[in-house]
Design an enzyme around this catalytic site. Sequence first.
Site, PDB file in Angstrom:
ATOM      1  N   ARG A 121      17.338 -33.753 -20.224  1.00  0.00           N
ATOM      2  CA  ARG A 121      16.295 -33.080 -21.495  1.00  0.00           C
ATOM      3  C   ARG A 121      15.138 -32.547 -20.956  1.00  0.00           C
ATOM      4  O   ARG A 121      14.497 -33.164 -20.492  1.00  0.00           O
ATOM      5  CB  ARG A 121      16.489 -34.264 -22.667  1.00  0.00           C
ATOM      6  CG  ARG A 121      15.604 -33.863 -23.604  1.00  0.00           C
ATOM      7  CD  ARG A 121      15.538 -35.014 -24.701  1.00  0.00           C
ATOM      8  NE  ARG A 121      14.592 -34.639 -25.689  1.00  0.00           N
ATOM      9  CZ  ARG A 121      13.729 -35.381 -26.261  1.00  0.00           C
ATOM     10  NH1 ARG A 121      13.374 -36.502 -25.983  1.00  0.00           N
ATOM     11  NH2 ARG A 121      12.903 -34.734 -27.230  1.00  0.00           N
ATOM     12  N   HIS A 166       7.907 -29.886 -28.406  1.00  0.00           N
ATOM     13  CA  HIS A 166       7.714 -31.034 -28.017  1.00  0.00           C
ATOM     14  C   HIS A 166       5.923 -30.988 -27.913  1.00  0.00           C
ATOM     15  O   HIS A 166       5.217 -31.388 -26.709  1.00  0.00           O
ATOM     16  CB  HIS A 166       8.161 -31.304 -26.721  1.00  0.00           C
ATOM     17  CG  HIS A 166       8.091 -32.887 -26.125  1.00  0.00           C
ATOM     18  ND1 HIS A 166       9.296 -33.565 -25.789  1.00  0.00           N
ATOM     19  CD2 HIS A 166       7.026 -33.949 -26.131  1.00  0.00           C
ATOM     20  CE1 HIS A 166       9.002 -35.002 -25.853  1.00  0.00           C
ATOM     21  NE2 HIS A 166       7.586 -34.910 -25.802  1.00  0.00           N
ATOM     22  N   GLU A 211       9.673 -36.005 -32.272  1.00  0.00           N
ATOM     23  CA  GLU A 211       8.783 -37.068 -32.769  1.00  0.00           C
ATOM     24  C   GLU A 211       7.633 -36.450 -33.834  1.00  0.00           C
ATOM     25  O   GLU A 211       6.372 -36.565 -33.448  1.00  0.00           O
ATOM     26  CB  GLU A 211       8.007 -37.790 -31.777  1.00  0.00           C
ATOM     27  CG  GLU A 211       8.908 -38.473 -30.650  1.00  0.00           C
ATOM     28  CD  GLU A 211       8.249 -39.420 -29.958  1.00  0.00           C
ATOM     29  OE1 GLU A 211       6.909 -39.559 -29.774  1.00  0.00           O
ATOM     30  OE2 GLU A 211       9.069 -40.303 -29.398  1.00  0.00           O
ATOM     31  N   ASN A 353      14.180 -41.766 -30.351  1.00  0.00           N
ATOM     32  CA  ASN A 353      13.416 -42.183 -29.222  1.00  0.00           C
ATOM     33  C   ASN A 353      13.103 -43.756 -29.545  1.00  0.00           C
ATOM     34  O   ASN A 353      12.396 -43.843 -30.555  1.00  0.00           O
ATOM     35  CB  ASN A 353      12.181 -41.577 -29.204  1.00  0.00           C
ATOM     36  CG  ASN A 353      12.385 -39.842 -28.658  1.00  0.00           C
ATOM     37  OD1 ASN A 353      13.517 -39.541 -28.401  1.00  0.00           O
ATOM     38  ND2 ASN A 353      11.135 -39.112 -28.881  1.00  0.00           N
ATOM     39  N   TYR A 355      11.048 -47.218 -28.047  1.00  0.00           N
ATOM     40  CA  TYR A 355      10.484 -47.720 -27.063  1.00  0.00           C
ATOM     41  C   TYR A 355      10.160 -49.393 -27.132  1.00  0.00           C
ATOM     42  O   TYR A 355       9.870 -49.956 -26.169  1.00  0.00           O
ATOM     43  CB  TYR A 355       8.826 -47.154 -26.652  1.00  0.00           C
ATOM     44  CG  TYR A 355       9.176 -45.599 -25.972  1.00  0.00           C
ATOM     45  CD1 TYR A 355       9.248 -45.721 -24.672  1.00  0.00           C
ATOM     46  CD2 TYR A 355       9.607 -44.477 -26.824  1.00  0.00           C
ATOM     47  CE1 TYR A 355       9.410 -44.616 -24.007  1.00  0.00           C
ATOM     48  CE2 TYR A 355       9.693 -43.324 -26.193  1.00  0.00           C
ATOM     49  CZ  TYR A 355       9.448 -43.315 -24.827  1.00  0.00           C
ATOM     50  OH  TYR A 355       9.717 -42.168 -24.146  1.00  0.00           O
ATOM     51  N   GLU A 421      15.303 -40.678 -25.739  1.00  0.00           N
ATOM     52  CA  GLU A 421      14.150 -41.318 -24.873  1.00  0.00           C
ATOM     53  C   GLU A 421      14.263 -42.702 -24.905  1.00  0.00           C
ATOM     54  O   GLU A 421      14.078 -43.466 -26.047  1.00  0.00           O
ATOM     55  CB  GLU A 421      12.603 -40.857 -25.562  1.00  0.00           C
ATOM     56  CG  GLU A 421      12.302 -39.424 -24.858  1.00  0.00           C
ATOM     57  CD  GLU A 421      10.963 -38.975 -25.417  1.00  0.00           C
ATOM     58  OE1 GLU A 421      10.011 -40.042 -25.189  1.00  0.00           O
ATOM     59  OE2 GLU A 421      10.769 -37.938 -25.796  1.00  0.00           O
TER      60      GLU A 421
HETATM   61  C1  NOJ Z   1       7.429 -40.104 -26.640  1.00  0.00           C
HETATM   62  C2  NOJ Z   1       7.114 -38.651 -26.309  1.00  0.00           C
HETATM   63  O1  NOJ Z   1       8.058 -37.912 -26.636  1.00  0.00           O
HETATM   64  C3  NOJ Z   1       6.825 -38.443 -24.852  1.00  0.00           C
HETATM   65  O2  NOJ Z   1       6.300 -37.199 -24.681  1.00  0.00           O
HETATM   66  C4  NOJ Z   1       5.925 -39.671 -24.356  1.00  0.00           C
HETATM   67  O3  NOJ Z   1       5.622 -39.514 -22.917  1.00  0.00           O
HETATM   68  C5  NOJ Z   1       6.551 -40.813 -24.266  1.00  0.00           C
HETATM   69  N1  NOJ Z   1       6.838 -41.282 -25.661  1.00  0.00           N
HETATM   70  C6  NOJ Z   1       5.907 -42.098 -23.702  1.00  0.00           C
HETATM   71  O4  NOJ Z   1       4.697 -42.278 -24.414  1.00  0.00           O
END
Ligand code: NOJ
Length: 519
Positions: A121, A166, A211, A353, A355, A421
Amino acid sequence: MYRTAVHFPNVVTMRRAPYSSESTLMVDSNITNSPEWNCIHTNDSETMFPTNFAWGAATSAYQIEGGWDVDDKGPSIWDTFCHEGGRLVFEGQSGDVTCNSYELWEEDLRCIRQLGLTHYRLSLSWSRLLPEGITRHVNQKGLRYYNKVINDLLASDVLPMVTLYHFDLPQALQDQGGWKSPEIAAIFDSYACFCFESFGDRVKLWITLNEPYVCAKLGHEDGIFAPGVKEPGMAAYLVGHNMLRGHARAWHSYNVLYRAKQGGSVSLAINSDWAEPLDPASPDDTAATERYLAFTLGWFAWPLFVTGDYPEVMRSSIEVRSKELGYQEGSRLPRFSKDEPSLLGTADFFALNYYTSRRVKPGECCPGLLGLKSDRDAEGVVDPSWPVCGVSWLAVVPDGLRKLLKYIKDTFNNPAVYITENGFSQVGPVDMEDVQRCGFYHDIIQEVARALREDGVDVRGYFAWSLLDNFEWADGFSVRFGLFHVDFSRPKRPRTAYRSGREYAGIISKYRSQTMVNI
Ligand code: NOJ
């Protein structure tokens, strides 16, 4: 043999450690064949992935390319933000050179091949292709660069997933109002059409916007991301709205003009924490959790997958708060016009995405203040049992991903999902033997497998963030997410696999050979 997870010490590590470069090791080009490279041991019967599962890694243009002003590239808002608002970025750093992937793309390709990825990606720099943001002036050198990247990937049997945007709006468009201006939706659509036309014969997976929550909130409410606008409670909703309008137009253009001949899929990448009530027995915490999810995931997913409009709880919360504050001028959350292309159904898959996770209770933040947080009235708390890796916001909660995937399945009518992500960061001295991150990848992939097999979620792929250490926005180079370490102190920016890079390659090779055997 089943490999038990590595347990991380439950500590919050420093957020802003200076970048330090230690290793100069280079990657062995045959590394995927060496026994050490295949270091993962799993119970074969326990996990299974579909044959065509996408095993990927992700990057973005501004974070890796460098070459910020070469070959006719126009400036983007991140160029301006770093150069002029540089005090907001760690140690005044910028993406001027970063991994220099504009010059060193073939090194990236080598890393991609070494991992054994099936998908990569990347994002396109809008102002590298269209220096003024509009199609009047096309930069042939930018076109040539991305054509080479895409062709090289395909020649290596790696499928590109391409993000159109992005975070890096052309500065020329920012000067005309940027995402706050209603005209931006049509301008984005024509940029999208230009990209579909130029690359769509070869690119079959598209992400329009990455995002939008982060662009809206961090860029236009908190002012800590480009373009550095601080207009709490106002601009973020307008920006989110125009991003959705732009996305919808681009999707409809693809649908009408390109889908039949190109046969690809288009979506929008939505970031979200998993959230659950701090006290599951508390109705207040449960309601706060609903608001928390509505103001992140729901803000962008509801219009696309459920109603064509924002979640009702988001609308009502903003209206109630506006009244309390005596705000007179109608809703701060715009309405979609019936004369515009509809939002509902404009995602061919769910791009997520993920995390981290939070436990949620009603907000404690300054009820008198205008702002998204006070509209939301929900506070996310890190459970003390969750380890925190690198950056302080990143509590490591692999099973949060499984829960979020199940929630997406149940709430959004069982869509195909790509995890576009997910990753684990490192700060402080470079640790090439990053066993914690190895354990993390092992655990998270197990959770994806469980979502697939036990919960029946239609997960189509997983993209690790990130292929390379890179420019982590306001944190500059102090935070490293790469599967490959990049030595930013050396002109050639050598890339060296972390142990977690080898681990991820082992995971991919293991599961790919498993699916080969089982077909
Ligand atoms: C999501 C973002 O899309 C990416 O650009 C960023 O580096 C990561 N989060 C980690 O923070």
